[in-house]
Design a protein around this motif. Structure first.
Motif, PDB file in Angstrom:
ATOM      1  N   GLN A   1       0.836  -1.202   0.000  1.00  0.00           N
ATOM      2  CA  GLN A   1       0.000   0.000   0.000  1.00  0.00           C
ATOM      3  C   GLN A   1       0.871   1.252   0.000  1.00  0.00           C
ATOM      4  N   VAL A   2       0.467   2.251  -0.766  1.00  0.00           N
ATOM      5  CA  VAL A   2       1.174   3.526  -0.823  1.00  0.00           C
ATOM      6  C   VAL A   2       0.290   4.584  -0.171  1.00  0.00           C
ATOM      7  N   THR A   3       0.869   5.353   0.765  1.00  0.00           N
ATOM      8  CA  THR A   3       0.128   6.383   1.502  1.00  0.00           C
ATOM      9  C   THR A   3       0.770   7.745   1.276  1.00  0.00           C
ATOM     10  N   LEU A   4      -0.044   8.707   0.848  1.00  0.00           N
ATOM     11  CA  LEU A   4       0.379  10.103   0.761  1.00  0.00           C
ATOM     12  C   LEU A   4      -0.368  10.847   1.855  1.00  0.00           C
ATOM     13  N   THR A   5       0.361  11.438   2.791  1.00  0.00           N
ATOM     14  CA  THR A   5      -0.273  12.073   3.940  1.00  0.00           C
ATOM     15  C   THR A   5       0.405  13.396   4.263  1.00  0.00           C
ATOM     16  N   GLY A   6      -0.114  14.085   5.258  1.00  0.00           N
ATOM     17  CA  GLY A   6       0.430  15.380   5.653  1.00  0.00           C
ATOM     18  C   GLY A   6      -0.479  16.500   5.198  1.00  0.00           C
TER      19      GLY A   6
ATOM     20  N   ASN B   1      -2.984  -0.706  -3.437  1.00  0.00           N
ATOM     21  CA  ASN B   1      -3.945   0.257  -2.904  1.00  0.00           C
ATOM     22  C   ASN B   1      -3.256   1.582  -2.632  1.00  0.00           C
ATOM     23  N   LEU B   2      -4.023   2.664  -2.755  1.00  0.00           N
ATOM     24  CA  LEU B   2      -3.529   4.020  -2.566  1.00  0.00           C
ATOM     25  C   LEU B   2      -4.343   4.692  -1.471  1.00  0.00           C
ATOM     26  N   VAL B   3      -3.661   5.257  -0.469  1.00  0.00           N
ATOM     27  CA  VAL B   3      -4.322   5.974   0.623  1.00  0.00           C
ATOM     28  C   VAL B   3      -3.925   7.443   0.540  1.00  0.00           C
ATOM     29  N   LEU B   4      -4.939   8.320   0.540  1.00  0.00           N
ATOM     30  CA  LEU B   4      -4.718   9.761   0.528  1.00  0.00           C
ATOM     31  C   LEU B   4      -5.267  10.292   1.851  1.00  0.00           C
ATOM     32  N   ALA B   5      -4.364  10.670   2.761  1.00  0.00           N
ATOM     33  CA  ALA B   5      -4.763  11.041   4.121  1.00  0.00           C
ATOM     34  C   ALA B   5      -4.190  12.412   4.475  1.00  0.00           C
ATOM     35  N   GLY B   6      -4.593  12.908   5.647  1.00  0.00           N
ATOM     36  CA  GLY B   6      -4.095  14.201   6.112  1.00  0.00           C
ATOM     37  C   GLY B   6      -4.826  15.348   5.449  1.00  0.00           C
ATOM     38  N   GLY B   7      -4.545  16.540   5.909  1.00  0.00           N
ATOM     39  CA  GLY B   7      -5.167  17.728   5.325  1.00  0.00           C
ATOM     40  C   GLY B   7      -4.505  18.058   3.995  1.00  0.00           C
TER      41      GLY B   7
END
Length: 134
Positions: A26-31, A46-52
């Motif tokens: 899984q790849v997560t882009l956050t911040g 899977n791709l996770v887009l988290a954070g503001g």
């Protein structure tokens, strides 16, 4: 550019101009930063887009290899405002945040998770195709 099981967090501006392949895990882009992906993104992860912050994808996502493993949400959005261009996923899209779709979107029935949109979804002159086999 290859992302393998990456968790990337930024409070600044990040722009990706090269094609991205999600190769393993899984790849997560956050911040709270701003992410802009102008190139294509492909890969059976899977791709996770988290954070503001704002996350904007103008290149095609999943055009040659659908995004997602087929287990769980192919794209999970849990923070910030997200804009997606053309998208093809192997499973559902789960979004708790505002989502704008600006390209044709196809969610394939091969995965085990349905799409779930718990916030505003804006569609700008597109075709949304959700193929279900359930």
């Amino acid at each position: 550019m290859e992302f393998a099981g990456l968790v990337f967090s930024s409070g600044g501006a990040v722009t990706l101009f090269q094609a991205v392949t999600l190769s393993e895990g899984q790849v997560t882009l956050t911040g709270d930063g701003t992410y802009t992906v102008v190139a294509t993104m492909n890969g059976a992860q899977n791709l996770v887009l988290a954070g503001g912050g704002t996350k904007s994808f103008t290149g095609a996502i999943g055009a040659t290899t659908a995004i997602g493993t087929g287990a769980g949400a192919a794209i999970q959005i849990s923070g910030g405002d997200v804009t997606l261009g053309a998208v093809t996923t192997a499973s559902g899209i789960s979004s708790a945040s505002a989502l704008t779709l600006t390209g044709n979107t196809q969610v394939l029935a091969t995965g085990d998770t349905d799409s779930n949109f718990a916030n505003t979804v804006q569609m700008a002159g597109i075709t949304l195709c959700i193929v279900t086999g359930k």
